[in-house]
Motif scaffolding. Structure first.
Motif, PDB file in Angstrom:
ATOM      1  N   GLY A  70       0.814  -1.058   0.239  1.00  0.00           N
ATOM      2  CA  GLY A  70       0.030   0.094  -0.065  1.00  0.00           C
ATOM      3  C   GLY A  70       0.859   1.406   0.161  1.00  0.00           C
ATOM      4  O   GLY A  70       0.499   2.276  -0.567  1.00  0.00           O
ATOM      5  N   GLN A  74       0.743   3.816  -3.333  1.00  0.00           N
ATOM      6  CA  GLN A  74       0.419   5.305  -2.931  1.00  0.00           C
ATOM      7  C   GLN A  74       1.461   6.007  -3.499  1.00  0.00           C
ATOM      8  O   GLN A  74       1.304   7.215  -4.290  1.00  0.00           O
ATOM      9  CB  GLN A  74       0.290   5.883  -1.523  1.00  0.00           C
ATOM     10  CG  GLN A  74       0.030   7.254  -1.242  1.00  0.00           C
ATOM     11  CD  GLN A  74      -1.235   7.530  -1.967  1.00  0.00           C
ATOM     12  OE1 GLN A  74      -2.178   6.420  -1.778  1.00  0.00           O
ATOM     13  NE2 GLN A  74      -1.423   8.533  -2.744  1.00  0.00           N
ATOM     14  N   HIS A 110      -8.121   6.435  -4.853  1.00  0.00           N
ATOM     15  CA  HIS A 110      -7.655   6.736  -3.661  1.00  0.00           C
ATOM     16  C   HIS A 110      -8.603   7.143  -2.602  1.00  0.00           C
ATOM     17  O   HIS A 110      -8.866   6.539  -1.652  1.00  0.00           O
ATOM     18  CB  HIS A 110      -6.596   7.893  -3.622  1.00  0.00           C
ATOM     19  CG  HIS A 110      -6.328   8.299  -1.954  1.00  0.00           C
ATOM     20  ND1 HIS A 110      -5.508   7.518  -1.260  1.00  0.00           N
ATOM     21  CD2 HIS A 110      -6.699   9.336  -1.541  1.00  0.00           C
ATOM     22  CE1 HIS A 110      -5.278   8.508  -0.430  1.00  0.00           C
ATOM     23  NE2 HIS A 110      -6.004   9.389  -0.137  1.00  0.00           N
ATOM     24  N   ASN A 204      -1.148   3.295   2.332  1.00  0.00           N
ATOM     25  CA  ASN A 204      -1.333   4.775   1.554  1.00  0.00           C
ATOM     26  C   ASN A 204      -1.159   5.826   2.823  1.00  0.00           C
ATOM     27  O   ASN A 204      -0.671   6.916   2.546  1.00  0.00           O
ATOM     28  CB  ASN A 204      -2.814   4.659   1.193  1.00  0.00           C
ATOM     29  CG  ASN A 204      -2.799   3.672   0.019  1.00  0.00           C
ATOM     30  OD1 ASN A 204      -3.987   3.767  -0.428  1.00  0.00           O
ATOM     31  ND2 ASN A 204      -1.967   3.141  -0.488  1.00  0.00           N
TER      32      ASN A 204
END
Length: 244
Positions: A70, A74, A110, A204
């Motif tokens: 993750g 991102q 996102h 993220n």
């Protein structure tokens, strides 16, 4: 769930439309808001999301890999979004009048993934325990939506079309919440899929929050105001998690 849907939508939409009300915003105040939201986001990831993930995981090592994935996912999204998700606003003259499709689509993806975090109630904490995550998303979306709308308005110069794009973006987190809630409640997908998604979003958040810290301190200069605001953000996350 209805209150969460409304909160997510209104936060993004109202923060985006604030561009028309305060076109010449104070850069220092904006950075303070970023630091506060970054500290809160980092804190809820460390004290809430990650412990819950590792506590309920069947394979702890896999969760760590998912979080790492993750984080770098991102990084890839930021290549297309130009860092708008952590408050970046790029105004380049040669890009004016061009619709920032890559920025919008990457931010929408996102945002959609963020909405899924509110779906899965912890078996040990209960559904009400998602309030800390909701507050974190709200604080995160305010500068994100403002930065996104600033870029769109600058490039297009058309308020009506810009509002349409903002409306599309504002719907993404609620859609993520509704879809994941439907899939989870009806046992359409295995629980492991949700573990993967939540770990991905945790990665993220770690990337976004730490990037805010580094970018708001150019040349690594010590700033008392930033430290104070960041400590307040972290303290609020702890209070919401363990006191309220």
């Amino acid at each position: 769930m209805t209150s969460q849907l409304v909160t997510l939508f209104l936060t993004s939409f109202l923060a985006g439309t604030a561009v028309f009300v305060i076109p010449n915003f104070d850069q220092k105040r904006f950075k303070s808001v970023l630091s506060f939201s970054g500290a809160y986001l980092f804190s809820i990831t460390v004290i809430h999301i990650l412990p819950e993930l590792f506590h309920e995981a069947v394979d702890i090592k896999l969760v760590g890999i998912y979080v790492l994935a993750g984080y770098f996912f991102q990084l890839i999204l930021e290549y297309f979004s130009s860092g708008v998700e952590h408050g970046h606003m790029h105004f380049e003259q040669d890009q004016k009048t061009h619709i920032p499709y890559t920025i919008i689509l990457s931010l929408c993806l996102h945002s959609f993934l963020e909405g899924t975090l509110l779906t899965h109630p912890s078996e040990s904490h209960g559904a009400e325990d998602s309030s800390n995550i909701l507050y974190g998303l709200v604080l995160h979306k305010i500068p994100e939506a403002f930065a996104l709308m600033s870029v769109i308005v600058y490039r297009l110069g058309k308020k009506g079309f810009a509002l349409g794009l903002l409306l599309f973006y504002a719907c993404c987190s609620p859609l993520g919440l509704m879809m994941s809630n439907y899939l989870y409640n009806n046992n359409i997908v295995p629980k492991d899929i949700f573990t993967f998604i939540f770990a991905l979003v945790a990665g993220n958040f770690l990337y976004i929050s730490t990037t805010i810290f580094f970018e708001s301190s150019p040349n690594h200069k010590f700033k008392a105001r930033k430290l104070l605001v960041s400590l307040l953000g972290a303290a609020l996350a702890v209070i919401v998690e363990y006191v309220l």
